[in-house]
Design a protein around this motif. Structure first.
Motif, PDB file in Angstrom:
ATOM      1  N   VAL A  57       0.863  -1.185   0.000  1.00  0.00           N
ATOM      2  CA  VAL A  57       0.000   0.000   0.000  1.00  0.00           C
ATOM      3  C   VAL A  57       0.900   1.236   0.000  1.00  0.00           C
ATOM      4  N   GLY A  58       0.711   2.113  -0.979  1.00  0.00           N
ATOM      5  CA  GLY A  58       1.578   3.278  -1.131  1.00  0.00           C
ATOM      6  C   GLY A  58       2.518   3.168  -2.314  1.00  0.00           C
ATOM      7  N   SER A  59       2.709   1.945  -2.875  1.00  0.00           N
ATOM      8  CA  SER A  59       3.494   1.797  -4.106  1.00  0.00           C
ATOM      9  C   SER A  59       2.728   2.435  -5.263  1.00  0.00           C
ATOM     10  N   THR A  60       3.417   2.765  -6.327  1.00  0.00           N
ATOM     11  CA  THR A  60       2.770   3.374  -7.486  1.00  0.00           C
ATOM     12  C   THR A  60       2.339   2.310  -8.499  1.00  0.00           C
ATOM     13  N   TYR A  61       1.440   2.703  -9.385  1.00  0.00           N
ATOM     14  CA  TYR A  61       1.001   1.791 -10.439  1.00  0.00           C
ATOM     15  C   TYR A  61       2.175   1.436 -11.350  1.00  0.00           C
ATOM     16  N   GLY A  62       3.070   2.381 -11.579  1.00  0.00           N
ATOM     17  CA  GLY A  62       4.249   2.105 -12.386  1.00  0.00           C
ATOM     18  C   GLY A  62       5.098   1.005 -11.779  1.00  0.00           C
ATOM     19  N   GLU A  63       5.292   1.048 -10.474  1.00  0.00           N
ATOM     20  CA  GLU A  63       6.053  -0.001  -9.784  1.00  0.00           C
ATOM     21  C   GLU A  63       5.315  -1.333  -9.867  1.00  0.00           C
ATOM     22  N   LEU A  64       3.995  -1.267  -9.756  1.00  0.00           N
ATOM     23  CA  LEU A  64       3.174  -2.473  -9.855  1.00  0.00           C
ATOM     24  C   LEU A  64       3.320  -3.120 -11.228  1.00  0.00           C
ATOM     25  N   GLN A  65       3.293  -2.329 -12.286  1.00  0.00           N
ATOM     26  CA  GLN A  65       3.433  -2.841 -13.651  1.00  0.00           C
ATOM     27  C   GLN A  65       4.773  -3.554 -13.853  1.00  0.00           C
ATOM     28  N   GLN A  66       5.821  -3.034 -13.229  1.00  0.00           N
ATOM     29  CA  GLN A  66       7.134  -3.644 -13.362  1.00  0.00           C
ATOM     30  C   GLN A  66       7.217  -4.975 -12.623  1.00  0.00           C
ATOM     31  N   ALA A  67       6.416  -5.121 -11.573  1.00  0.00           N
ATOM     32  CA  ALA A  67       6.494  -6.314 -10.731  1.00  0.00           C
ATOM     33  C   ALA A  67       5.562  -7.437 -11.186  1.00  0.00           C
ATOM     34  N   TYR A  68       4.373  -7.077 -11.705  1.00  0.00           N
ATOM     35  CA  TYR A  68       3.362  -8.088 -12.034  1.00  0.00           C
ATOM     36  C   TYR A  68       2.730  -7.826 -13.396  1.00  0.00           C
ATOM     37  N   LYS A  69       2.229  -8.889 -14.003  1.00  0.00           N
ATOM     38  CA  LYS A  69       1.488  -8.761 -15.248  1.00  0.00           C
ATOM     39  C   LYS A  69       0.076  -8.293 -14.925  1.00  0.00           C
ATOM     40  N   ILE A  70      -0.260  -7.087 -15.344  1.00  0.00           N
ATOM     41  CA  ILE A  70      -1.583  -6.518 -15.080  1.00  0.00           C
ATOM     42  C   ILE A  70      -2.492  -6.861 -16.261  1.00  0.00           C
ATOM     43  N   ARG A  71      -3.521  -7.653 -15.995  1.00  0.00           N
ATOM     44  CA  ARG A  71      -4.406  -8.115 -17.065  1.00  0.00           C
ATOM     45  C   ARG A  71      -5.454  -7.066 -17.432  1.00  0.00           C
ATOM     46  N   ALA A  72      -5.843  -6.246 -16.468  1.00  0.00           N
ATOM     47  CA  ALA A  72      -6.873  -5.239 -16.738  1.00  0.00           C
ATOM     48  C   ALA A  72      -6.857  -4.191 -15.636  1.00  0.00           C
ATOM     49  N   VAL A  73      -7.255  -2.969 -15.999  1.00  0.00           N
ATOM     50  CA  VAL A  73      -7.534  -1.906 -15.038  1.00  0.00           C
ATOM     51  C   VAL A  73      -8.934  -1.401 -15.354  1.00  0.00           C
ATOM     52  N   THR A  74      -9.827  -1.482 -14.388  1.00  0.00           N
ATOM     53  CA  THR A  74     -11.226  -1.122 -14.622  1.00  0.00           C
ATOM     54  C   THR A  74     -11.675  -0.050 -13.635  1.00  0.00           C
ATOM     55  N   PHE A  75     -12.666   0.723 -14.073  1.00  0.00           N
ATOM     56  CA  PHE A  75     -13.308   1.707 -13.202  1.00  0.00           C
ATOM     57  C   PHE A  75     -14.790   1.367 -13.150  1.00  0.00           C
ATOM     58  N   GLU A  76     -15.221   0.811 -12.027  1.00  0.00           N
ATOM     59  CA  GLU A  76     -16.613   0.428 -11.847  1.00  0.00           C
ATOM     60  C   GLU A  76     -17.026   0.720 -10.410  1.00  0.00           C
ATOM     61  N   GLU A  77     -18.268   1.161 -10.269  1.00  0.00           N
ATOM     62  CA  GLU A  77     -18.830   1.453  -8.949  1.00  0.00           C
ATOM     63  C   GLU A  77     -17.936   2.393  -8.142  1.00  0.00           C
ATOM     64  N   GLY A  78     -17.316   3.348  -8.862  1.00  0.00           N
ATOM     65  CA  GLY A  78     -16.517   4.365  -8.201  1.00  0.00           C
ATOM     66  C   GLY A  78     -15.151   3.906  -7.734  1.00  0.00           C
TER      67      GLY A  78
ATOM     68  N   THR B  94      -3.382   2.968 -20.179  1.00  0.00           N
ATOM     69  CA  THR B  94      -3.556   4.416 -19.997  1.00  0.00           C
ATOM     70  C   THR B  94      -3.535   4.861 -18.541  1.00  0.00           C
ATOM     71  N   ALA B  95      -3.612   3.936 -17.611  1.00  0.00           N
ATOM     72  CA  ALA B  95      -3.600   4.311 -16.188  1.00  0.00           C
ATOM     73  C   ALA B  95      -2.288   5.021 -15.855  1.00  0.00           C
ATOM     74  N   PRO B  96      -2.338   6.221 -15.275  1.00  0.00           N
ATOM     75  CA  PRO B  96      -1.110   6.953 -14.942  1.00  0.00           C
ATOM     76  C   PRO B  96      -0.218   6.159 -13.980  1.00  0.00           C
ATOM     77  N   LYS B  97       1.070   6.217 -14.240  1.00  0.00           N
ATOM     78  CA  LYS B  97       2.014   5.427 -13.448  1.00  0.00           C
ATOM     79  C   LYS B  97       2.179   5.957 -12.021  1.00  0.00           C
ATOM     80  N   ASN B  98       1.735   7.200 -11.776  1.00  0.00           N
ATOM     81  CA  ASN B  98       1.917   7.759 -10.441  1.00  0.00           C
ATOM     82  C   ASN B  98       0.733   7.495  -9.501  1.00  0.00           C
ATOM     83  N   LEU B  99      -0.293   6.776  -9.970  1.00  0.00           N
ATOM     84  CA  LEU B  99      -1.409   6.449  -9.079  1.00  0.00           C
ATOM     85  C   LEU B  99      -0.919   5.539  -7.954  1.00  0.00           C
ATOM     86  N   LEU B 100      -1.359   5.820  -6.757  1.00  0.00           N
ATOM     87  CA  LEU B 100      -0.901   5.056  -5.595  1.00  0.00           C
ATOM     88  C   LEU B 100      -1.855   3.908  -5.263  1.00  0.00           C
TER      89      LEU B 100
END
Length: 205
Positions: A139-160, A192-198
């Motif tokens: 918790v507190g890592s960035t999305y960019g760091e997450l992308q480097q560590a794991y294969k992200i299959r999808a990023v969704t925006f649902e129910e807020g 398209t998800a910004p890499k700086n999202l926490l």
């Protein structure tokens, strides 16, 4: 199958969000029925808990495993941690869940159960940055760091909520999207998800 995972994740987020509101209003959470391990007075001379208790793995965090009996989960709670029962709303019905926190810390783990013949651990939400995956994501890592560590299959925006899915690892990551506009949210995906999202929450299932 991915749609089923997304649905399960979003259901868990909604339940966990209700719990977060409860905690903000009342740290002891209205409806909590007690603790298997009483809160301890902070002791600077006391030994720190084993670091392995804070490792997030596929279907496991420390001694806690997805699918383990609730009685076994209670017994696995280590000295220095407190385990409280609480009640969440699941599809309009009350459901018992458990809050595990170290010492007097405000945030820890939210453990949800499923009950058929017997009650077992269903999924675990990580709210405290002290818990980390083997690849260092917390918790507190960035999305960019997450992308480097794991294969992200999808990023969704649902129910807020914005959720990054890493099903191969058995993990999902809730991202803080407060900085994004409605237009950005409408075209959000893994690319398209910004890499700086926490990361604000990690879900183990």
């Amino acid at each position: 199958m991915l749609k089923n995972i997304v649905y399960a994740v979003l259901l868990g987020i909604g339940m966990a969000a209700c719990l977060s509101q409860q905690e903000e209003q009342d740290e002891t959470a209205t409806g909590a029925t007690g603790s298997s391990i009483p809160p301890e007075v902070p002791d600077e001379t006391a030994a720190s808990p084993d670091s392995s208790l804070f490792v997030i793995e596929n279907k496991q965090i420390g001694k806690l495993r997805i699918g383990m009996p609730i009685d076994e989960m209670r017994a696995a709670a280590t000295a220095g941690f407190r385990l409280n029962d609480t009640t969440l709303q699941q599809e309009g019905m009350p459901s018992t869940a458990y809050i595990l926190r170290q010492g007097n810390q405000a945030k820890g783990l939210l453990i949800e159960q499923t009950c058929d013949d017997a009650c077992k651990v269903w999924r675990i939400s990580v709210l405290n940055p002290k818990y980390k995956t083997a690849k260092g994501i917390h918790v507190g890592s960035t999305y960019g760091e997450l992308q480097q560590a794991y294969k992200i299959r999808a990023v969704t925006f649902e129910e807020g909520r914005v959720v990054a899915q890493a099903p191969d690892a058995g993990l999902s990551f809730m991202l803080d999207h407060s900085s994004l506009s409605s237009e950005e949210l409408s075209r959000l995906n893994a690319a398209t998800a910004p890499k700086n999202l926490l990361i604000e929450r990690i879900l183990v299932y």
